[in-house]
Design a protein around this motif. Structure first.
Motif, PDB file in Angstrom:
ATOM      1  N   CYS A 151     -12.625 -48.891  -0.149  1.00  0.00           N
ATOM      2  CA  CYS A 151     -13.573 -49.739  -0.866  1.00  0.00           C
ATOM      3  C   CYS A 151     -14.411 -50.521   0.138  1.00  0.00           C
ATOM      4  N   ASN A 152     -15.707 -50.306   0.108  1.00  0.00           N
ATOM      5  CA  ASN A 152     -16.620 -51.061   0.957  1.00  0.00           C
ATOM      6  C   ASN A 152     -17.960 -51.193   0.239  1.00  0.00           C
ATOM      7  N   GLU A 153     -18.926 -51.776   0.891  1.00  0.00           N
ATOM      8  CA  GLU A 153     -20.208 -52.031   0.230  1.00  0.00           C
ATOM      9  C   GLU A 153     -20.977 -50.757  -0.099  1.00  0.00           C
ATOM     10  N   LYS A 154     -20.622 -49.646   0.556  1.00  0.00           N
ATOM     11  CA  LYS A 154     -21.355 -48.397   0.332  1.00  0.00           C
ATOM     12  C   LYS A 154     -20.726 -47.507  -0.730  1.00  0.00           C
ATOM     13  N   ASN A 155     -19.409 -47.503  -0.806  1.00  0.00           N
ATOM     14  CA  ASN A 155     -18.763 -46.597  -1.758  1.00  0.00           C
ATOM     15  C   ASN A 155     -17.339 -47.028  -2.087  1.00  0.00           C
ATOM     16  N   PHE A 156     -16.788 -46.307  -3.062  1.00  0.00           N
ATOM     17  CA  PHE A 156     -15.411 -46.545  -3.505  1.00  0.00           C
ATOM     18  C   PHE A 156     -14.758 -45.195  -3.761  1.00  0.00           C
ATOM     19  N   LEU A 157     -13.515 -45.040  -3.302  1.00  0.00           N
ATOM     20  CA  LEU A 157     -12.766 -43.805  -3.548  1.00  0.00           C
ATOM     21  C   LEU A 157     -11.302 -44.140  -3.778  1.00  0.00           C
ATOM     22  N   PHE A 158     -10.781 -43.672  -4.901  1.00  0.00           N
ATOM     23  CA  PHE A 158      -9.365 -43.848  -5.209  1.00  0.00           C
ATOM     24  C   PHE A 158      -8.800 -42.491  -5.614  1.00  0.00           C
ATOM     25  N   GLU A 159      -7.789 -42.043  -4.881  1.00  0.00           N
ATOM     26  CA  GLU A 159      -7.116 -40.792  -5.189  1.00  0.00           C
ATOM     27  C   GLU A 159      -5.631 -41.080  -5.367  1.00  0.00           C
ATOM     28  N   ALA A 160      -5.041 -40.513  -6.420  1.00  0.00           N
ATOM     29  CA  ALA A 160      -3.629 -40.773  -6.696  1.00  0.00           C
ATOM     30  C   ALA A 160      -3.033 -39.627  -7.490  1.00  0.00           C
ATOM     31  N   LYS A 161      -1.715 -39.575  -7.466  1.00  0.00           N
ATOM     32  CA  LYS A 161      -0.968 -38.695  -8.339  1.00  0.00           C
ATOM     33  C   LYS A 161      -0.337 -39.556  -9.437  1.00  0.00           C
ATOM     34  N   LEU A 162      -0.544 -39.173 -10.665  1.00  0.00           N
ATOM     35  CA  LEU A 162       0.087 -39.852 -11.798  1.00  0.00           C
ATOM     36  C   LEU A 162       1.288 -39.023 -12.221  1.00  0.00           C
ATOM     37  N   ILE A 163       2.461 -39.617 -12.119  1.00  0.00           N
ATOM     38  CA  ILE A 163       3.706 -38.899 -12.374  1.00  0.00           C
ATOM     39  C   ILE A 163       4.245 -39.280 -13.745  1.00  0.00           C
ATOM     40  N   PHE A 164       4.355 -38.300 -14.614  1.00  0.00           N
ATOM     41  CA  PHE A 164       4.890 -38.506 -15.963  1.00  0.00           C
ATOM     42  C   PHE A 164       6.327 -38.006 -15.963  1.00  0.00           C
ATOM     43  N   SER A 165       7.283 -38.931 -16.047  1.00  0.00           N
ATOM     44  CA  SER A 165       8.693 -38.565 -15.910  1.00  0.00           C
ATOM     45  C   SER A 165       9.448 -38.538 -17.224  1.00  0.00           C
ATOM     46  N   GLN A 166       8.766 -38.892 -18.323  1.00  0.00           N
ATOM     47  CA  GLN A 166       9.412 -38.848 -19.623  1.00  0.00           C
ATOM     48  C   GLN A 166       8.482 -38.219 -20.633  1.00  0.00           C
ATOM     49  N   ARG A 167       9.080 -37.566 -21.600  1.00  0.00           N
ATOM     50  CA  ARG A 167       8.308 -37.000 -22.690  1.00  0.00           C
ATOM     51  C   ARG A 167       7.994 -38.095 -23.685  1.00  0.00           C
ATOM     52  N   ARG A 168       6.843 -37.970 -24.335  1.00  0.00           N
ATOM     53  CA  ARG A 168       6.469 -38.955 -25.348  1.00  0.00           C
ATOM     54  C   ARG A 168       7.364 -38.839 -26.577  1.00  0.00           C
ATOM     55  N   ALA A 169       7.597 -39.976 -27.211  1.00  0.00           N
ATOM     56  CA  ALA A 169       8.374 -39.955 -28.447  1.00  0.00           C
ATOM     57  C   ALA A 169       7.517 -39.415 -29.579  1.00  0.00           C
ATOM     58  N   ASN A 170       8.161 -38.774 -30.563  1.00  0.00           N
ATOM     59  CA  ASN A 170       7.453 -38.414 -31.788  1.00  0.00           C
ATOM     60  C   ASN A 170       8.263 -38.916 -32.971  1.00  0.00           C
ATOM     61  N   GLN A 171       7.845 -38.579 -34.149  1.00  0.00           N
ATOM     62  CA  GLN A 171       8.484 -39.136 -35.338  1.00  0.00           C
ATOM     63  C   GLN A 171       9.881 -38.573 -35.547  1.00  0.00           C
ATOM     64  N   ASP A 172      10.194 -37.446 -34.919  1.00  0.00           N
ATOM     65  CA  ASP A 172      11.462 -36.769 -35.201  1.00  0.00           C
ATOM     66  C   ASP A 172      12.516 -36.926 -34.117  1.00  0.00           C
ATOM     67  N   SER A 173      12.104 -37.306 -32.900  1.00  0.00           N
ATOM     68  CA  SER A 173      13.087 -37.389 -31.828  1.00  0.00           C
ATOM     69  C   SER A 173      12.753 -38.519 -30.878  1.00  0.00           C
ATOM     70  N   HIS A 183      13.167 -38.392 -24.281  1.00  0.00           N
ATOM     71  CA  HIS A 183      14.203 -37.784 -23.475  1.00  0.00           C
ATOM     72  C   HIS A 183      13.592 -37.291 -22.169  1.00  0.00           C
ATOM     73  N   LYS A 184      14.432 -37.142 -21.159  1.00  0.00           N
ATOM     74  CA  LYS A 184      13.960 -36.748 -19.838  1.00  0.00           C
ATOM     75  C   LYS A 184      13.380 -35.334 -19.876  1.00  0.00           C
ATOM     76  N   LYS A 185      12.446 -35.088 -18.976  1.00  0.00           N
ATOM     77  CA  LYS A 185      11.846 -33.765 -18.869  1.00  0.00           C
ATOM     78  C   LYS A 185      11.493 -33.520 -17.400  1.00  0.00           C
ATOM     79  N   ASN A 186      11.076 -32.318 -17.078  1.00  0.00           N
ATOM     80  CA  ASN A 186      10.545 -32.063 -15.751  1.00  0.00           C
ATOM     81  C   ASN A 186       9.266 -32.861 -15.559  1.00  0.00           C
ATOM     82  N   GLU A 187       9.032 -33.345 -14.359  1.00  0.00           N
ATOM     83  CA  GLU A 187       7.876 -34.200 -14.108  1.00  0.00           C
ATOM     84  C   GLU A 187       6.569 -33.452 -14.328  1.00  0.00           C
TER      85      GLU A 187
END
Length: 301
Positions: free
Chosen positions: A194-216, A219-223
């Motif tokens: 981050c400077n006066e000329k530009n901005f750059l952000f690079e990242a990995k977003l790691i999802f380590s859990q499955r989203r809940a739904n109405q039926d379950s 629970h853990k899952k592969n990342e």
């Protein structure tokens, strides 16, 4: 898909709202206020003397003004929100609310103690485009891998912490959009420049859990891993692209210009939160979790 509100009691009085700050967001909110059937303008607080109609001190002490909309530079948000809540005003604040989870929670606790609404604007989450994508993504199940790219313009003042706050919060809106779609993730920073000329952000977003739904339950899952890039420089055309592979198929979402009327829709939502107790249109808990992660990310030297 649109957000619906409970009918409003016709006897409820209009709220008087003061606009604090006349940058691009403040001007957009002022324009939305002009056509609102729920709010009257209580005054304008601005450093531009030719535009201001009141001071911050007079606004706080005026019992006729029930609400304030804070659209100042980011660095002033926490203090102004605190002062407004201490003076028993409902508060609509542009993001970011604060630069640590502790400070953000302190402000939400103060709002609860004061029996006032503290609403943090994230208007992109109100768009029909975002809501339709959210429905589609839920049906696709667990994220396996993908990428999210955002490109846009840049101004030198955004690199100054005394104006914009910590540089790690610049991608907040895009990251909250992903969190609103796919739930929680862990941010693994790869690069932050981050400077006066530009901005750059690079990242990995790691999802380590499955989203809940109405039926379950959850629970853990592969990342699942989503590569995130935000790139900004002067004159760069705004572009946003999201591609991902899920357990039930592939998905691609391309940037659509922000439709007009989202500030008006956000203002209406703020009113219904005040008068009807309508919940926020996104998870404030997720916003706090994201705030905690962003507060721990430092720029590269």
């Amino acid at each position: 898909m649109s957000i619906r509100f409970k009918p409003v009691n016709a006897r409820k009085m209009k709220q008087k709202l003061a606009i604090v700050g006349l940058g691009s967001a403040g001007r957009s909110r002022l324009k939305a206020l002009e056509t609102s059937s729920h709010f009257d303008l209580g005054g304008i607080v601005s450093r531009r003397a030719e535009l201001a109609t009141s001071s911050w001190e007079k606004t706080l002490s005026d019992p006729q003004i029930s609400c304030v909309a804070i659209s100042t530079e980011n660095s002033l948000h926490p203090q102004l929100v605190k002062e407004a809540l201490q003076h028993k005003k409902h508060v609509l604040c542009d993001y970011p609310l604060a630069f640590s989870m502790e400070k953000a929670k302190e402000l939400f606790d103060l709002a609860k103690k004061s029996k006032k609404i503290l609403h943090v604007e994230h208007i992109a989450l109100l768009s029909n485009d975002h809501q339709m994508a959210k429905t589609s993504l839920f049906q696709l199940g667990t994220l396996k891998e993908g990428s999210y790219l955002f490109e846009g313009g840049w101004q030198p003042k955004w690199a100054k912490k005394d104006f914009a706050g910590p540089e790690s919060f610049i991608p907040e809106a895009r990251l909250l959009q992903i969190m609103d779609w796919l739930e929680n993730f862990e941010i693994q920073k790869q690069k932050l420049i981050c400077n006066e000329k530009n901005f750059l952000f690079e990242a990995k977003l790691i999802f380590s859990q499955r989203r809940a739904n109405q039926d379950s339950p959850l629970h853990k899952k592969n990342e699942g891993i989503l590569s995130f890039t935000e790139k900004r420089q002067a004159g760069l055309e705004r572009r946003r692209n999201f591609r991902a592979h899920f357990e039930n198929g592939d998905y691609e979402w391309k940037y659509q210009p922000t439709p007009e009327g989202l500030f008006a829709r956000d203002l209406e939502h703020f009113y219904h939160r005040i008068t009807n107790g309508t919940p926020c249109y996104y998870s404030e808990k997720n916003m706090l979790k994201l705030t905690e992660q962003l507060s721990q990310i430092k720029a590269d030297k």
